[in-house]
Design a protein around this motif. Structure first.
Motif, mmCIF file in Angstrom:
data_model
loop_
_atom_site.group_PDB
_atom_site.id
_atom_site.type_symbol
_atom_site.label_atom_id
_atom_site.label_comp_id
_atom_site.label_asym_id
_atom_site.label_seq_id
_atom_site.Cartn_x
_atom_site.Cartn_y
_atom_site.Cartn_z
ATOM 1 N N ILE A 69 21.160 83.572 34.849
ATOM 2 C CA ILE A 69 20.248 84.281 35.740
ATOM 3 C C ILE A 69 20.340 85.754 35.369
ATOM 4 O O ILE A 69 21.312 86.430 35.723
ATOM 5 C CB ILE A 69 20.625 84.048 37.218
ATOM 6 N N ASP A 70 19.371 86.252 34.639
ATOM 7 C CA ASP A 70 19.442 87.568 34.033
ATOM 8 C C ASP A 70 20.705 87.608 33.157
ATOM 9 O O ASP A 70 20.804 86.837 32.231
ATOM 10 C CB ASP A 70 19.379 88.668 35.090
ATOM 11 N N THR A 71 21.693 88.433 33.438
ATOM 12 C CA THR A 71 22.892 88.472 32.578
ATOM 13 C C THR A 71 24.073 87.704 33.185
ATOM 14 O O THR A 71 25.196 87.815 32.695
ATOM 15 C CB THR A 71 23.323 89.926 32.333
ATOM 16 N N VAL A 98 15.296 80.606 42.419
ATOM 17 C CA VAL A 98 16.487 80.023 41.797
ATOM 18 C C VAL A 98 16.953 78.815 42.590
ATOM 19 O O VAL A 98 17.262 77.755 42.035
ATOM 20 C CB VAL A 98 17.609 81.079 41.697
ATOM 21 N N THR A 99 17.004 78.947 43.922
ATOM 22 C CA THR A 99 17.440 77.842 44.776
ATOM 23 C C THR A 99 16.513 76.641 44.635
ATOM 24 O O THR A 99 16.978 75.490 44.547
ATOM 25 C CB THR A 99 17.497 78.302 46.242
ATOM 26 N N ALA A 100 15.216 76.893 44.594
ATOM 27 C CA ALA A 100 14.255 75.796 44.452
ATOM 28 C C ALA A 100 14.395 75.113 43.092
ATOM 29 O O ALA A 100 14.289 73.880 42.979
ATOM 30 C CB ALA A 100 12.835 76.331 44.632
ATOM 31 N N LEU A 101 14.645 75.892 42.064
ATOM 32 C CA LEU A 101 14.801 75.329 40.726
ATOM 33 C C LEU A 101 16.042 74.428 40.653
ATOM 34 O O LEU A 101 16.013 73.346 40.055
ATOM 35 C CB LEU A 101 14.913 76.462 39.709
ATOM 36 N N ILE A 102 17.123 74.862 41.276
ATOM 37 C CA ILE A 102 18.340 74.054 41.302
ATOM 38 C C ILE A 102 18.069 72.721 41.999
ATOM 39 O O ILE A 102 18.525 71.658 41.544
ATOM 40 C CB ILE A 102 19.475 74.818 42.005
ATOM 41 N N ALA A 103 17.317 72.756 43.081
ATOM 42 C CA ALA A 103 16.995 71.524 43.804
ATOM 43 C C ALA A 103 16.214 70.560 42.915
ATOM 44 O O ALA A 103 16.466 69.349 42.923
ATOM 45 C CB ALA A 103 16.206 71.857 45.073
ATOM 46 N N LYS A 104 15.286 71.084 42.114
ATOM 47 C CA LYS A 104 14.512 70.229 41.211
ATOM 48 C C LYS A 104 15.407 69.581 40.155
ATOM 49 O O LYS A 104 15.253 68.401 39.834
ATOM 50 C CB LYS A 104 13.417 71.049 40.530
ATOM 51 N N VAL A 105 16.324 70.361 39.610
ATOM 52 C CA VAL A 105 17.212 69.814 38.583
ATOM 53 C C VAL A 105 18.112 68.741 39.183
ATOM 54 O O VAL A 105 18.343 67.687 38.565
ATOM 55 C CB VAL A 105 18.053 70.940 37.944
ATOM 56 N N ARG A 106 18.618 68.968 40.390
ATOM 57 C CA ARG A 106 19.440 67.953 41.042
ATOM 58 C C ARG A 106 18.651 66.653 41.249
ATOM 59 O O ARG A 106 19.176 65.556 41.056
ATOM 60 C CB ARG A 106 19.945 68.476 42.391
ATOM 61 N N VAL A 164 26.660 79.959 42.232
ATOM 62 C CA VAL A 164 25.298 80.490 42.189
ATOM 63 C C VAL A 164 25.139 81.600 43.222
ATOM 64 O O VAL A 164 24.563 82.656 42.944
ATOM 65 C CB VAL A 164 24.270 79.364 42.425
ATOM 66 N N GLU A 165 25.677 81.377 44.427
ATOM 67 C CA GLU A 165 25.607 82.418 45.456
ATOM 68 C C GLU A 165 26.345 83.673 45.001
ATOM 69 O O GLU A 165 25.903 84.797 45.270
ATOM 70 C CB GLU A 165 26.214 81.895 46.759
ATOM 71 N N ARG A 166 27.467 83.477 44.307
ATOM 72 C CA ARG A 166 28.218 84.644 43.829
ATOM 73 C C ARG A 166 27.412 85.435 42.799
ATOM 74 O O ARG A 166 27.363 86.669 42.855
ATOM 75 C CB ARG A 166 29.555 84.186 43.238
ATOM 76 N N VAL A 167 26.791 84.750 41.846
ATOM 77 C CA VAL A 167 26.069 85.503 40.817
ATOM 78 C C VAL A 167 24.800 86.128 41.386
ATOM 79 O O VAL A 167 24.387 87.214 40.937
ATOM 80 C CB VAL A 167 25.754 84.642 39.577
ATOM 81 N N LEU A 168 24.181 85.481 42.362
ATOM 82 C CA LEU A 168 23.028 86.114 42.995
ATOM 83 C C LEU A 168 23.459 87.378 43.742
ATOM 84 O O LEU A 168 22.735 88.383 43.745
ATOM 85 C CB LEU A 168 22.337 85.133 43.941
ATOM 86 N N TRP A 169 24.650 87.324 44.348
ATOM 87 C CA TRP A 169 25.169 88.544 44.983
ATOM 88 C C TRP A 169 25.449 89.615 43.938
ATOM 89 O O TRP A 169 25.127 90.801 44.147
ATOM 90 C CB TRP A 169 26.447 88.230 45.760
ATOM 91 N N LEU A 170 26.051 89.238 42.815
ATOM 92 C CA LEU A 170 26.326 90.208 41.754
ATOM 93 C C LEU A 170 25.036 90.885 41.300
ATOM 94 O O LEU A 170 24.993 92.096 41.071
ATOM 95 C CB LEU A 170 26.992 89.515 40.562
ATOM 96 N N ARG A 171 23.972 90.092 41.169
ATOM 97 C CA ARG A 171 22.699 90.661 40.735
ATOM 98 C C ARG A 171 22.151 91.627 41.775
ATOM 99 O O ARG A 171 21.669 92.716 41.436
ATOM 100 C CB ARG A 171 21.705 89.525 40.467
ATOM 101 N N ARG A 172 22.244 91.242 43.054
ATOM 102 C CA ARG A 172 21.752 92.138 44.109
ATOM 103 C C ARG A 172 22.595 93.403 44.197
ATOM 104 O O ARG A 172 22.080 94.501 44.401
ATOM 105 C CB ARG A 172 21.764 91.423 45.470
ATOM 106 N N ASP A 173 23.917 93.253 44.075
ATOM 107 C CA ASP A 173 24.829 94.393 44.201
ATOM 108 C C ASP A 173 24.586 95.430 43.111
ATOM 109 O O ASP A 173 24.619 96.632 43.371
ATOM 110 C CB ASP A 173 26.268 93.886 44.143
ATOM 111 N N GLY A 174 24.363 94.983 41.902
ATOM 112 C CA GLY A 174 23.956 95.882 40.821
ATOM 113 C C GLY A 174 25.055 96.576 40.049
ATOM 114 O O GLY A 174 24.774 97.239 39.053
#
Length: 451
Positions: free
Chosen positions: A95-97, A69-77, A113-123
């Motif tokens: 990112i998923d839901t 996800v981080t790499a993809l964001i860098a490409k878009v920027r 983005v960091e927040r939603v990645l945490w939400l995904r990890r937290d479950g």
């Protein structure tokens, strides 16, 4: 020449994107979408949002790693930097839901983005979306407070003003807070942890907290604790010391914390016990010395509440029909109507007739006139039912018609009047009233009032 479906979709996207974003180079904008679709890990890229605020929604393939996800964001920027002379829309990631926006010009600003990645990890949370000023997150009721604390802790607060919200899908449990270090606005983590502790002890607990307003509602379920046990525990309720404005609840009963213990007189206990038996009763508001209102959510609840109060309550008590929660934290929606145990005759019949009509957002019946407010997108069936309900009133009643696009706000536009069973359209027609709605009301009134 034949155009395949994929090529046609790209062509349509280019035309719409150019028209809605005001790009000088619509072909370049279309190529941006096509470039995104070719990126590894991108499931689709498409236009989304209202017509006056379109953006690109880039949906990632399921279960992409945080690093991907981080790499993809860098490409878009990088791509946006190469197109800096073009007027291009903002980008949201799914990112998923979970959804988040990232800043094109600020490579070190990936908080959401960091927040939603945490939400995904937290479950625990099930979804997030990008709101007008922060992240609204959806989570199971029992996890709302815990998710709120984790979301607040995942990245340090930075300059700016953001409002985040974690809520259950039915909005029965909500934690909302404004994060603004320069103004001293932040989530009260201690109080929110105490809310989470209560949720663990009482699985059916509902309620809300809002910061920095220092307001809260803590609503216990009769399935978790008896009223006498709750009253006994009130002095030890630590969370009560965290809020200047706290409302407590037990079952459907609600009262300010300072009034709660004395509100349950023997008479009020009996009334509450009777009204709790009615599934459609959602709230009983109590003052220090007497009930102040009853809230119902549907026709069955209204009819049963009227019948119960007629038998067991000798004085006036407002009965509000409110179908759901407001988008404003800690509030119910606006009443569709307000009745009482003394409702009789045409007024009572009108209330019963519109109570379950979703397209009706307001009804007021007076001695010589009535106001009826409907939604912009009311269905034909609901429009017919609403106008037919008004035939319960005497033909001499003037019926004032209004239309509202937002039931949470009281603003509405004039839709005309029914005078002596004849519809009179507004003149001039307000700009916010669609001509098609005028035509539908004209046709339906003719059928209902002059068959």
């Amino acid at each position: 020449m034949q155009i395949n479906r994929r090529a046609f979709g790209m062509l349509a996207s280019g035309v719409v994107l150019g028209a809605l974003t005001g790009c000088d180079k619509p072909d370049a904008a279309a190529s941006l979408l096509e470039w995104m679709r070719r990126l590894d890990g991108v499931e689709k890229a498409e236009l989304a949002g209202p017509a006056d605020n379109r953006h690109i929604l880039m949906t990632l393939a399921k279960q992409r790693s945080d690093e991907d996800v981080t790499a993809l964001i860098a490409k878009v920027r990088e791509e946006y930097a190469q197109r800096e002379d073009e007027d291009l829309p903002r980008v949201e990631l799914e990112i998923d839901t979970f959804r988040a926006e990232f800043y094109m010009s600020l490579p070190d600003r990936n908080e959401d983005v960091e927040r939603v990645l945490w939400l995904r990890r937290d479950g625990r949370a099930t979804a997030s979306r990008y709101g007008s000023s922060g992240l609204p997150v959806t989570a199971p009721p029992a996890a709302v407070a815990g998710v709120a604390v984790g979301l607040d802790e995942v990245v340090p607060s930075k300059d700016g003003r953001r409002t985040h919200r974690v809520e259950s899908s039915d909005r029965q449990v909500v934690v909302e807070w404004t994060d603004c270090p320069s103004l001293g606005f932040r989530l009260d983590r201690a109080a929110t942890r105490q809310f989470a502790d209560l949720q663990r002890r009482y699985p059916h607990l509902t309620g809300w907290t809002a910061a920095p307003d220092s307001g809260a509602g803590i609503y216990f379920s009769a399935a978790d604790i008896g009223l006498d046990a709750l009253l006994k525990a009130l002095p030890t309720l630590a969370i009560a010391r965290q809020f200047s404005d706290l409302k407590l609840g037990w079952g459907p009963a609600r009262a300010r914390y300072t009034d709660f213990a004395k509100a349950f007189t023997p008479e009020v206990r009996g009334l509450t016990a009777e009204l709790m038996k009615i599934p459609g009763v959602t709230q009983i508001d109590l003052g220090a010395d007497r009930p102040t209102s009853v809230t119902v959510r549907n026709r069955a609840g209204y009819v049963a509440a009227v019948a119960s109060l007629r038998k067991g309550w000798g004085s006036y008590l407002p009965i509000d029909l409110i179908r759901g929660q407001s988008r404003f934290v800690g509030q119910l929606g606006n009443p569709v109507f307000t009745g009482s145990p003394f409702d009789t005759g045409p007024q009572y019949r009108v209330h019963m007739a519109v109570a379950d009509v979703a397209g009706v957002t307001g009804i007021r019946v007076g001695p010589a006139s009535a106001n009826l407010t409907i939604t912009h997108d009311i269905t034909d069936a609901d429009l017919t039912a609403a106008l037919k309900a008004m035939t319960e009133l005497p033909a001499t009643h003037q019926i004032n018609l209004y239309v509202s696009s937002d039931p949470d706000m009281l603003a509405s536009a004039v839709l005309g009047q029914v005078v002596s069973r004849t519809y009179v359209p507004p003149s001039p027609t307000p700009a916010e009233v669609p001509p098609t709605l005028i035509a539908r009301v004209t046709k339906t009134c003719a059928r209902v009032f002059q068959p």
